[in-house]
Design an enzyme around this catalytic site. Structure first.
Site, PDB file in Angstrom:
ATOM      1  CG  HIS A 155      24.680  82.944  -9.231  1.00  0.00           C
ATOM      2  ND1 HIS A 155      24.434  84.220  -8.772  1.00  0.00           N
ATOM      3  CD2 HIS A 155      24.171  82.908 -10.479  1.00  0.00           C
ATOM      4  CE1 HIS A 155      23.819  84.907  -9.723  1.00  0.00           C
ATOM      5  NE2 HIS A 155      23.639  84.133 -10.761  1.00  0.00           N
TER       6      HIS A 155
ATOM      7  NE  ARG B 121      26.383  82.439  -4.031  1.00  0.00           N
ATOM      8  CZ  ARG B 121      27.369  82.503  -4.937  1.00  0.00           C
ATOM      9  NH1 ARG B 121      27.390  83.456  -5.837  1.00  0.00           N
ATOM     10  NH2 ARG B 121      28.327  81.605  -4.957  1.00  0.00           N
TER      11      ARG B 121
ATOM     12  CE1 TYR C  90      32.124  81.360  -6.029  1.00  0.00           C
ATOM     13  CE2 TYR C  90      31.893  79.825  -7.860  1.00  0.00           C
ATOM     14  CZ  TYR C  90      31.328  80.630  -6.908  1.00  0.00           C
ATOM     15  OH  TYR C  90      29.963  80.708  -6.810  1.00  0.00           O
TER      16      TYR C  90
HETATM   17  C1  LIG Z   1      23.846  93.306 -17.723  1.00  0.00           C
HETATM   18  C2  LIG Z   1      23.978  91.877 -17.292  1.00  0.00           C
HETATM   19  N1  LIG Z   1      25.187  91.262 -17.405  1.00  0.00           N
HETATM   20  C3  LIG Z   1      25.321  89.968 -17.010  1.00  0.00           C
HETATM   21  C4  LIG Z   1      24.258  89.273 -16.527  1.00  0.00           C
HETATM   22  C5  LIG Z   1      24.424  87.815 -16.079  1.00  0.00           C
HETATM   23  N2  LIG Z   1      24.378  87.705 -14.630  1.00  0.00           N
HETATM   24  C6  LIG Z   1      23.280  87.239 -13.989  1.00  0.00           C
HETATM   25  S1  LIG Z   1      23.462  87.239 -12.298  1.00  0.00           S
HETATM   26  C7  LIG Z   1      25.047  87.874 -12.413  1.00  0.00           C
HETATM   27  C8  LIG Z   1      25.835  88.159 -11.157  1.00  0.00           C
HETATM   28  C9  LIG Z   1      25.199  89.202 -10.293  1.00  0.00           C
HETATM   29  O1  LIG Z   1      25.935  89.405  -9.112  1.00  0.00           O
HETATM   30  P1  LIG Z   1      25.455  90.400  -8.008  1.00  0.00           P
HETATM   31  O2  LIG Z   1      25.121  91.727  -8.574  1.00  0.00           O
HETATM   32  O3  LIG Z   1      26.472  90.370  -6.926  1.00  0.00           O
HETATM   33  O4  LIG Z   1      24.060  89.784  -7.516  1.00  0.00           O
HETATM   34  P2  LIG Z   1      23.771  88.387  -6.739  1.00  0.00           P
HETATM   35  O5  LIG Z   1      23.502  87.363  -7.792  1.00  0.00           O
HETATM   36  O6  LIG Z   1      24.966  88.064  -5.896  1.00  0.00           O
HETATM   37  O7  LIG Z   1      22.564  88.687  -5.903  1.00  0.00           O
HETATM   38  C10 LIG Z   1      25.400  88.063 -13.755  1.00  0.00           C
HETATM   39  C11 LIG Z   1      26.703  88.576 -14.182  1.00  0.00           C
HETATM   40  C12 LIG Z   1      22.994  89.949 -16.458  1.00  0.00           C
HETATM   41  N3  LIG Z   1      21.901  89.361 -15.973  1.00  0.00           N
HETATM   42  N4  LIG Z   1      22.892  91.249 -16.831  1.00  0.00           N
END
Ligand SMILES: Cc1ncc(C[n+]2csc(CCOP(=O)(O)OP(=O)(O)O)c2C)c(N)n1
Ligand SMILES: [Mg+2]
Length: 235
Positions: free
Chosen positions: A137, A133, A146
């Site tokens: 975010h 990425r 970080y």
């Molecule tokens: C069950 C749940 N817990 C927490 C969140 C908050 N949240 C939104 S995006 C994210 C990180 C996701 O990381 P990843 O799976 O690596 O996907 P990326 O954003 O890198 O595509 C979190 C923790 C959520 N949407 N759903």
């Protein structure tokens, strides 16, 4: 092709995908379901449950992990001690393939192979797209807190768009001039849409309650009335 709405609770879409794929089997249809998840999503129980169900029921589903190395500020190393994410396929007894996620053609080939296998009754596949990425975010995230700039710089060169463009230009299928023209055309289109939306005027705060339901349900009406009252008070 049919596309489902975006699922906000991380990894919940994988369970839906397996259910849909199992339904395709029961109905005797030759549809294949493809579901995407992030590296962070692989730490959630839904991920393991979905893989397990898909394996047991030979569901025609393809899971694609977009391993971009971060779940907001949490690095891939903090998600699992496993060397790769794709090795989780082994426990579910399904095929898994680790792919350079920044190589468009490699991703196409791996996905096609998995889809063809699922369609011919071979069951599910897990694909790990190894990528990065480059940006933040969200607009509320500050990745400089970080991770090192050097890490980001190293990945800049592996940008899949840059790589694909270089390939197409080398093959004589695309040129810098066409590229510049296309970007200019898209800039103009985006600006035209922006101006059109801007010209519709200010949005009323109450609008966040509108357009969800044809008739506002009682719990929403209650919140709406409270909100209107609140707006009057702060004016
Ligand atoms: C069950 C749940 N817990 C927490 C969140 C908050 N949240 C939104 S995006 C994210 C990180 C996701 O990381 P990843 O799976 O690596 O996907 P990326 O954003 O890198 O595509 C979190 C923790 C959520 N949407 N759903
Ligand atoms: Mg991620």
């Amino acid at each position: 092709m049919r596309v489902l709405p975006i699922a906000v609770p991380i990894a919940s879409q994988l369970q839906h995908a397996v259910g849909i794929a199992m339904a395709s089997n029961i109905k005797g249809e030759d549809d294949v379901t493809v579901a995407y998840v992030g590296d962070g999503g692989t730490s959630i129980g839904d991920f393991s449950e979905a893989l397990n169900f898909a394996g047991v029921f030979d569901a025609p589903v393809v899971f694609i992990i977009q391993n971009n190395q971060y779940a907001i500020s949490v690095s891939r190393q903090k998600q699992t001690k496993a060397e790769t994410l794709v090795q989780k396929a082994v426990a579910a007894g399904i095929p898994g393939v680790l792919v350079d996620g920044n190589d468009l053609m490699a991703m196409y080939a791996a996905t096609k192979e998995a889809v063809d296998r699922a369609r011919s009754g071979g069951g599910p596949t897990l694909i790990e797209a190894y990528t990065y990425r480059l940006g933040a975010h969200t607009t509320s995230d500050d990745p400089t807190k970080y991770r090192d700039d050097q890490e980001v710089e190293e990945w800049q060169e592996k940008d899949p768009i840059k790589r694909m463009k270089a390939y197409l230009v080398k093959r004589g299928i695309w040129s810098e001039e066409q590229d510049a023209n296309l970007i200019e055309q898209y800039d103009e289109e985006a600006l035209a849409v922006f101006r059109k939306v801007e010209a519709t005027g200010e949005t009323e705060p109450e609008d966040i309650f509108a357009y969800h339901f044809r008739e506002m349900p009682p719990h929403l009406s209650e919140q709406y009335n409270e909100y209107v009252q609140y707006l009057k008070e702060v004016e």
